[in-house]
Scaffold this motif. Sequence first.
Motif, PDB file in Angstrom:
ATOM      1  N   LEU A  45       1.003  -1.181   0.108  1.00 21.51           N
ATOM      2  CA  LEU A  45      -0.054  -0.019   0.095  1.00 21.51           C
ATOM      3  C   LEU A  45       1.063   1.148   0.001  1.00 21.51           C
ATOM      4  O   LEU A  45       0.644   2.200  -0.585  1.00 21.51           O
ATOM      5  N   ALA A  46       1.917   1.252   0.688  1.00 22.89           N
ATOM      6  CA  ALA A  46       2.789   2.346   0.821  1.00 22.89           C
ATOM      7  C   ALA A  46       3.446   2.785  -0.386  1.00 22.89           C
ATOM      8  O   ALA A  46       3.523   3.619  -0.843  1.00 22.89           O
TER       9      ALA A  46
ATOM     10  N   ALA B  30       2.389   2.012  -3.264  1.00 22.55           N
ATOM     11  CA  ALA B  30       1.305   2.506  -4.107  1.00 22.55           C
ATOM     12  C   ALA B  30       1.083   3.961  -3.677  1.00 22.55           C
ATOM     13  O   ALA B  30       0.113   4.559  -4.695  1.00 22.55           O
ATOM     14  N   GLY B  31       1.639   4.480  -2.824  1.00 20.07           N
ATOM     15  CA  GLY B  31       1.130   5.716  -2.305  1.00 20.07           C
ATOM     16  C   GLY B  31      -0.154   5.958  -1.779  1.00 20.07           C
ATOM     17  O   GLY B  31      -0.957   6.947  -1.736  1.00 20.07           O
ATOM     18  N   ALA B  32      -0.761   4.620  -1.259  1.00 16.19           N
ATOM     19  CA  ALA B  32      -2.113   4.827  -0.711  1.00 16.19           C
ATOM     20  C   ALA B  32      -2.208   5.641   0.641  1.00 16.19           C
ATOM     21  O   ALA B  32      -1.235   5.300   1.340  1.00 16.19           O
ATOM     22  N   ARG B  33      -3.164   5.833   1.070  1.00 19.42           N
ATOM     23  CA  ARG B  33      -3.520   6.867   2.118  1.00 19.42           C
ATOM     24  C   ARG B  33      -3.612   5.605   3.335  1.00 19.42           C
ATOM     25  O   ARG B  33      -4.440   4.827   3.222  1.00 19.42           O
ATOM     26  N   ILE B  34      -2.691   5.539   4.413  1.00 21.40           N
ATOM     27  CA  ILE B  34      -3.058   4.579   5.476  1.00 21.40           C
ATOM     28  C   ILE B  34      -3.362   5.379   6.875  1.00 21.40           C
ATOM     29  O   ILE B  34      -2.410   6.101   7.247  1.00 21.40           O
TER      30      ILE B  34
ATOM     31  N   THR C 218      -8.846   3.707   7.305  1.00 21.20           N
ATOM     32  CA  THR C 218      -8.540   3.044   5.961  1.00 21.20           C
ATOM     33  C   THR C 218      -9.090   1.521   5.897  1.00 21.20           C
ATOM     34  O   THR C 218      -8.899   0.882   6.829  1.00 21.20           O
ATOM     35  N   PHE C 219      -9.805   1.056   4.701  1.00 18.87           N
ATOM     36  CA  PHE C 219      -9.984  -0.396   4.693  1.00 18.87           C
ATOM     37  C   PHE C 219      -9.441  -0.671   3.433  1.00 18.87           C
ATOM     38  O   PHE C 219      -9.349  -0.013   2.403  1.00 18.87           O
ATOM     39  N   VAL C 220      -9.377  -2.034   3.208  1.00 20.34           N
ATOM     40  CA  VAL C 220      -8.767  -2.430   1.782  1.00 20.34           C
ATOM     41  C   VAL C 220      -9.896  -3.724   1.450  1.00 20.34           C
ATOM     42  O   VAL C 220      -9.812  -4.471   2.368  1.00 20.34           O
ATOM     43  N   ALA C 221     -10.111  -3.814   0.196  1.00 19.51           N
ATOM     44  CA  ALA C 221     -10.935  -5.097  -0.026  1.00 19.51           C
ATOM     45  C   ALA C 221      -9.971  -5.766  -1.123  1.00 19.51           C
ATOM     46  O   ALA C 221      -9.530  -5.233  -2.094  1.00 19.51           O
ATOM     47  N   GLY C 222      -9.930  -7.108  -0.836  1.00 18.11           N
ATOM     48  CA  GLY C 222      -8.854  -7.912  -1.513  1.00 18.11           C
ATOM     49  C   GLY C 222      -9.943  -8.511  -2.522  1.00 18.11           C
ATOM     50  O   GLY C 222     -11.168  -9.237  -2.014  1.00 18.11           O
TER      51      GLY C 222
END
Length: 304
Positions: free
Chosen positions: A228-229, A231-235, A239-243
Amino acid sequence: MRIRQVWLLVVGMTATCGLLLGAGNAVASTQTVAVGGAVATPHTYSLADLAALPQTTVQTTRQTIFGPATYSDTGVSLRSLVTLAAPTLPTGPKNATLRVTIGVQGLGEPVTTTLGELDPSFGDEPAVLVLRRDGSPIAHGPQLVFPTDATDSRTVLSVSKITVGVQNPVPTVPAHAGDLSVTTPTRTTVFSAGLLALLPSSTRTVTFLAGSTPQTHTETGPDLLTVLATAGARIDKGTFVAGVGSDGYAATVTPAEELYGGRGLMISLKEDGGALAQPRLVVIGDVKGGRSVSMLTKLVVGEG
């Protein structure tokens, strides 16, 4: 004369504190918690309403300046409130409840968790809206507490709003075998199998139930947070992540459950020493393996 002045000062401070405590109790007595979002039966609860629901008691240990302290916290389980609201699940997908995200707002930074983390069959995290601590009412309304966390980082004071989301991401077909796309609200980053292999990785042992049968595997690959980091995603705590798998299977996790709850999240590239055709989202420590997504092609990042 000086003694009298000091005494008057103490009396004045005591009276002021009493007024502040009274104001706090007044706030608590009028506090409401609204449960809404993607649900069939939204509802706004008063403190009396919450107290009338089935109560659960958990032991919460926290580090203080005097050393570890353990509290007896009593209130309503967050999972039961969300279940009462009846999330609007899609028909057809397996383990559809694992798509549910839960955003909690109150004083301070919002926190997002997932129904899968709270479910005893998966993450088994007993998050509670605490109404009483060591027998005394909580001032300023209910607190969200994750009792197995080592710190108060995911505690939300004076909870006022719970928003339920149901994630239904569209599966994608990777342009090349092993590709993994990471989609945020602002952009999509595609990791090739070669690029994923260059990220710092670790090998971990994972044990879970498949049905009623225990399974143990070794998984090798980068941490989800690293992907995630990169990819520059906000954490953050919201924050949630759907796989999402190539077959459309989806499950949600949050970076916060690793950062504060101690649950490992990784993108496995090798299982039991053999290379995987597609990466696998692996949740370490769950009772069952439903939140681990095989043939992973896509990660969708959002805020609860």
